[in-house]
Enzyme design. Structure first.
Site, short mmCIF file in Angstrom:
data_model
loop_
_atom_site.label_atom_id
_atom_site.label_comp_id
_atom_site.label_asym_id
_atom_site.label_seq_id
_atom_site.Cartn_x
_atom_site.Cartn_y
_atom_site.Cartn_z
N LYS A 161 48.35 42.36 36.59
CA LYS A 161 48.31 43.69 35.97
C LYS A 161 49.57 43.79 35.10
O LYS A 161 50.60 44.32 35.51
CB LYS A 161 48.26 44.76 37.06
CG LYS A 161 47.89 46.13 36.55
CD LYS A 161 47.51 47.06 37.68
CE LYS A 161 47.44 48.50 37.22
NZ LYS A 161 46.43 48.79 36.20
N1 PMP Z 1 40.49 46.62 36.14
C1 PMP Z 1 41.52 46.95 35.35
C2 PMP Z 1 41.69 46.27 34.03
C3 PMP Z 1 42.43 47.94 35.76
O1 PMP Z 1 43.44 48.30 34.98
C4 PMP Z 1 42.22 48.58 37.00
C5 PMP Z 1 43.17 49.67 37.44
N2 PMP Z 1 44.29 49.13 38.09
C6 PMP Z 1 41.15 48.17 37.80
C7 PMP Z 1 40.30 47.19 37.33
C8 PMP Z 1 40.92 48.79 39.16
O2 PMP Z 1 41.93 48.38 40.03
P1 PMP Z 1 42.41 49.32 41.23
O3 PMP Z 1 41.21 49.70 41.98
O4 PMP Z 1 43.34 48.46 42.01
O5 PMP Z 1 43.09 50.49 40.63
#
Ligand code: PMP
Length: 334
Positions: A161
């Site tokens: 991320k």
């Molecule tokens: N995909 C992307 C590209 C994201 O930015 C996010 C948000 N963090 C997610 C999926 C979902 O991840 P999470 O459930 O951990 O927030």
């Protein structure tokens, strides 16, 4: 964005307006940062209904893994960051909020080799309502398949991320919103479905839930892991596999999951109504079960909640608090 009192910055709690960086911050120029989006919810937990951070340590561990993938040594342990997060929420006196930790290369040297730049760590939080809107949450959003391909493993690290990677999501989001849709869905180089700009995606057909797998250039969402577990606990079959574009159009239900967005039905994709064009039964069941989990109403998922127990510090109205060393800080120099 409504400012709060304090932001945690490299071990200190500083007033919101003083949490600044230099214009020559490496991460600002080259995107050399990794971050998280975390949510804290008010809960029904006894006896005091405390706020609780949802899967706090899981987010911090993903943050540390993202940092490692970009060769960024983080000078705090997971437990230190966890304690700092809990204390920050408490000191800001918030009962429900969005939390944004970021680890980034700071100022001090320029050029593409970041290894001599300092690694800075900050955590901010603020009240943030539904990301894709109340209406979308209730009735579903309209999405568009993006003309932008999702970043792939041969150029970047979809599992990290990282700040710079989000230019891909930003382009897709701008394209979709300019065209009048609420969200974009990105495909990979093979035309397989990956995810939304900040959410994982699921298609439901004949009672079976399918979602792109780890090899489909997804971020391994923490909400995704929660949704899969909840769905399986409820007896649904969840399959991680390649999902074709047309499968979305032909699905009975499509929904998205993410920390900011939570669980959101998709009612239309590329102007095709999904199922009846109304949020489907399974989406509704999972939305409700997820809502119960985050608010501490399901004993089984109680371990996902990191309770904010420190009392909020009183600050006289209109008076910014002094920068105070973090009570939780230890060995911050390592
Ligand atoms: N995909 C992307 C590209 C994201 O930015 C996010 C948000 N963090 C997610 C999926 C979902 O991840 P999470 O459930 O951990 O927030």
């Amino acid at each position: 964005m409504e400012p709060t009192d304090l932001i945690w910055m490299n071990g200190d709690f500083v007033p919101w307006e003083d949490a600044k960086v230099h214009v020559l911050t490496h991460g600002l120029h080259y995107g050399t940062g990794v971050f998280e989006g975390v949510r804290c919810y008010d809960t029904d937990l006894n006896p005091t209904h405390p706020p609780a951070v949802f899967r706090n340590l899981d987010h911090i561990e993903r943050l540390l893994r993202s940092a490692e993938l970009y060769y960024m040594p983080v000078p705090y342990t997971a437990q230190e960051l966890r304690a700092a997060t809990l204390e920050l929420v408490a000191r800001n006196g918030l009962s429900s909020c969005y939390i944004r930790p970021i680890v980034f290369r700071g100022s001090g040297s320029m050029g593409l080799n970041p290894l001599d730049s300092p690694v800075d760590v900050t955590i901010a939080c603020w009240e943030w309502g539904t990301y894709l809107g109340e209406e979308g949450m209730r009735n579903g959003v309209r999405a568009k398949v993006s003309s932008w391909e999702r970043i792939g493993p041969r150029s970047l690290i979809p599992h990290a991320k990282a700040s710079g990677q989000y230019l891909n999501s930003v382009l897709a989001k701008i394209e979709a919103t300019k065209a009048g849709y609420e969200e974009a869905i990105l495909l990979d180089e093979h035309g397989h479905v990956c995810e939304g700009t900040g959410e994982n995606i699921y298609v439901v057909r004949e009672g079976e839930i399918a979602t792109p797998g780890q090899h489909n250039s997804i971020l391994d969402g923490i909400t995704r892991r929660s949704v899969i577990q909840i769905a399986q606990d409820l007896g649904y079959t969840v399959v991680e596999r390649n999902v074709a574009r047309a499968e979305m159009y032909l699905a009975d239900e499509v929904f998205l999951s993410g920390t900011a967005a939570e669980l959101v039905p998709v009612r239309e994709i590329d102007d095709h109504a999904i199922g009846t064009g109304r949020p489907g039964e399974i989406t509704r069941v999972l939305q409700a079960a997820f809502d119960d989990a985050i608010h501490g109403r399901t004993e089984r998922y109680r371990e996902w909640l990191d309770v904010v127990s420190a009392p909020a510090l009183e600050t006289p109205a209109g008076e910014a608090p002094e920068a105070v060393p973090a009570q939780s800080r230890s060995a911050a120099s390592g």
